[in-house]
Design a protein around this motif. Structure first.
Motif, PDB file in Angstrom:
ATOM      1  N   ASP A   1      22.761   7.180  19.936  1.00  0.00           N
ATOM      2  CA  ASP A   1      23.014   8.186  21.024  1.00  0.00           C
ATOM      3  C   ASP A   1      22.929   9.722  20.476  1.00  0.00           C
ATOM      4  N   LYS A   2      23.537   9.975  19.549  1.00  0.00           N
ATOM      5  CA  LYS A   2      23.553  11.256  19.066  1.00  0.00           C
ATOM      6  C   LYS A   2      22.046  11.396  18.383  1.00  0.00           C
ATOM      7  N   ALA A   3      21.369  10.701  17.846  1.00  0.00           N
ATOM      8  CA  ALA A   3      20.010  10.843  17.344  1.00  0.00           C
ATOM      9  C   ALA A   3      19.105  10.857  18.510  1.00  0.00           C
ATOM     10  N   LEU A   4      19.160  10.250  19.441  1.00  0.00           N
ATOM     11  CA  LEU A   4      18.370  10.278  20.781  1.00  0.00           C
ATOM     12  C   LEU A   4      18.544  11.704  21.405  1.00  0.00           C
ATOM     13  N   ARG A   5      19.633  12.022  21.673  1.00  0.00           N
ATOM     14  CA  ARG A   5      20.189  13.189  22.335  1.00  0.00           C
ATOM     15  C   ARG A   5      19.570  14.661  21.347  1.00  0.00           C
ATOM     16  N   GLY A   6      19.617  14.380  20.241  1.00  0.00           N
ATOM     17  CA  GLY A   6      18.976  15.627  19.525  1.00  0.00           C
ATOM     18  C   GLY A   6      17.328  15.566  19.711  1.00  0.00           C
ATOM     19  N   ILE A   7      16.757  14.348  19.843  1.00  0.00           N
ATOM     20  CA  ILE A   7      15.362  14.202  19.922  1.00  0.00           C
ATOM     21  C   ILE A   7      14.936  14.919  21.199  1.00  0.00           C
ATOM     22  N   VAL A   8      15.786  14.610  22.270  1.00  0.00           N
ATOM     23  CA  VAL A   8      15.504  15.106  23.619  1.00  0.00           C
ATOM     24  C   VAL A   8      15.648  16.564  23.575  1.00  0.00           C
ATOM     25  N   MET A   9      16.657  16.916  23.056  1.00  0.00           N
ATOM     26  CA  MET A   9      16.982  18.547  22.792  1.00  0.00           C
ATOM     27  C   MET A   9      15.943  19.081  22.090  1.00  0.00           C
ATOM     28  N   LYS A  10      15.060  18.520  21.396  1.00  0.00           N
ATOM     29  CA  LYS A  10      14.042  19.072  20.514  1.00  0.00           C
ATOM     30  C   LYS A  10      14.669  19.810  19.353  1.00  0.00           C
ATOM     31  N   ARG A  11      15.683  19.005  18.689  1.00  0.00           N
ATOM     32  CA  ARG A  11      16.183  19.843  17.475  1.00  0.00           C
ATOM     33  C   ARG A  11      15.608  19.245  16.274  1.00  0.00           C
ATOM     34  N   SER A  12      15.724  20.009  15.007  1.00  0.00           N
ATOM     35  CA  SER A  12      15.194  19.409  13.944  1.00  0.00           C
ATOM     36  C   SER A  12      15.666  18.415  13.469  1.00  0.00           C
ATOM     37  N   SER A  13      15.080  17.567  12.527  1.00  0.00           N
ATOM     38  CA  SER A  13      15.681  16.256  11.932  1.00  0.00           C
ATOM     39  C   SER A  13      16.791  16.628  11.241  1.00  0.00           C
ATOM     40  N   ALA A  14      16.714  17.695  10.340  1.00  0.00           N
ATOM     41  CA  ALA A  14      17.995  17.980   9.591  1.00  0.00           C
ATOM     42  C   ALA A  14      18.955  18.427  10.452  1.00  0.00           C
ATOM     43  N   ASP A  15      18.700  19.104  11.489  1.00  0.00           N
ATOM     44  CA  ASP A  15      20.011  19.347  12.340  1.00  0.00           C
ATOM     45  C   ASP A  15      20.610  17.770  13.194  1.00  0.00           C
ATOM     46  N   ILE A  16      19.958  17.248  13.259  1.00  0.00           N
ATOM     47  CA  ILE A  16      20.397  15.659  13.756  1.00  0.00           C
ATOM     48  C   ILE A  16      21.137  15.085  12.799  1.00  0.00           C
ATOM     49  N   ALA A  17      20.411  15.240  11.443  1.00  0.00           N
ATOM     50  CA  ALA A  17      21.136  14.298  10.475  1.00  0.00           C
ATOM     51  C   ALA A  17      22.362  15.052   9.932  1.00  0.00           C
ATOM     52  N   LYS A  18      22.349  16.360  10.095  1.00  0.00           N
ATOM     53  CA  LYS A  18      23.795  17.213   9.869  1.00  0.00           C
ATOM     54  C   LYS A  18      24.957  16.704  10.721  1.00  0.00           C
ATOM     55  N   ASP A  19      24.489  16.783  11.944  1.00  0.00           N
ATOM     56  CA  ASP A  19      25.525  16.195  13.099  1.00  0.00           C
ATOM     57  C   ASP A  19      26.010  14.861  12.910  1.00  0.00           C
ATOM     58  N   VAL A  20      25.113  14.097  12.396  1.00  0.00           N
ATOM     59  CA  VAL A  20      25.590  12.605  12.149  1.00  0.00           C
ATOM     60  C   VAL A  20      26.322  12.456  11.022  1.00  0.00           C
ATOM     61  N   ALA A  21      26.108  13.179   9.776  1.00  0.00           N
ATOM     62  CA  ALA A  21      26.563  13.128   8.493  1.00  0.00           C
ATOM     63  C   ALA A  21      28.350  13.873   9.035  1.00  0.00           C
ATOM     64  N   ILE A  22      28.366  14.790   9.764  1.00  0.00           N
ATOM     65  CA  ILE A  22      29.553  15.200   9.872  1.00  0.00           C
ATOM     66  C   ILE A  22      30.436  14.167  10.723  1.00  0.00           C
ATOM     67  N   ASP A  23      29.827  13.378  11.816  1.00  0.00           N
ATOM     68  CA  ASP A  23      30.712  12.313  12.272  1.00  0.00           C
ATOM     69  C   ASP A  23      31.088  11.254  11.251  1.00  0.00           C
ATOM     70  N   ILE A  24      30.190  10.939  10.252  1.00  0.00           N
ATOM     71  CA  ILE A  24      30.535   9.757   9.435  1.00  0.00           C
ATOM     72  C   ILE A  24      31.509  10.398   8.138  1.00  0.00           C
ATOM     73  N   ALA A  25      31.320  11.645   7.771  1.00  0.00           N
ATOM     74  CA  ALA A  25      32.029  12.042   6.871  1.00  0.00           C
ATOM     75  C   ALA A  25      33.618  12.400   7.229  1.00  0.00           C
ATOM     76  N   PRO A  26      34.562  11.997   6.491  1.00  0.00           N
ATOM     77  CA  PRO A  26      35.832  12.284   6.865  1.00  0.00           C
ATOM     78  C   PRO A  26      36.074  13.767   6.738  1.00  0.00           C
ATOM     79  N   ARG A  27      36.762  14.410   7.618  1.00  0.00           N
ATOM     80  CA  ARG A  27      37.211  15.826   7.705  1.00  0.00           C
ATOM     81  C   ARG A  27      38.450  16.169   6.748  1.00  0.00           C
ATOM     82  N   LEU A  28      38.030  17.054   5.759  1.00  0.00           N
ATOM     83  CA  LEU A  28      39.068  17.307   4.895  1.00  0.00           C
ATOM     84  C   LEU A  28      39.793  18.684   5.077  1.00  0.00           C
TER      85      LEU A  28
END
Length: 77
Positions: A50-77
């Motif tokens: 869902d996060k990736a598809l929303r990024g595509i619809v909002m016409k964001r770059s793949s690097a920005d989408i990957a960064k958002d997904v990585a933030i969700d996956i990585a634990p916040r320190l």
């Protein structure tokens, strides 16, 4: 996602070789873990897709989408 959840549950059941219905004295761990994985895995997949598809619809770059997904996956320190 529902068929994926059912498939995961059935695969865990077959891998554990437990019979259904549950007989007296039979261990119930495979049913618990099968249900747990059948619920959690499709939810996690849905969130990331869902996060990736929303990024595509909002016409964001793949690097920005990957960064958002990585933030969700990585634990916040």
């Amino acid at each position: 996602m529902i068929p994926l959840g059912l498939l995961i549950f059935v695969l865990v059941q077959r891998k554990s070789r437990e019979s259904f219905p549950i007989a007296e004295g039979q261990r119930t761990d495979p049913f618990f873990f099968g249900g747990l994985f059948a619920i959690l895995i499709p939810i996690i997949i849905y969130v990331f897709v869902d996060k990736a598809l929303r990024g595509i619809v909002m016409k964001r770059s793949s690097a920005d989408i990957a960064k958002d997904v990585a933030i969700d996956i990585a634990p916040r320190l």
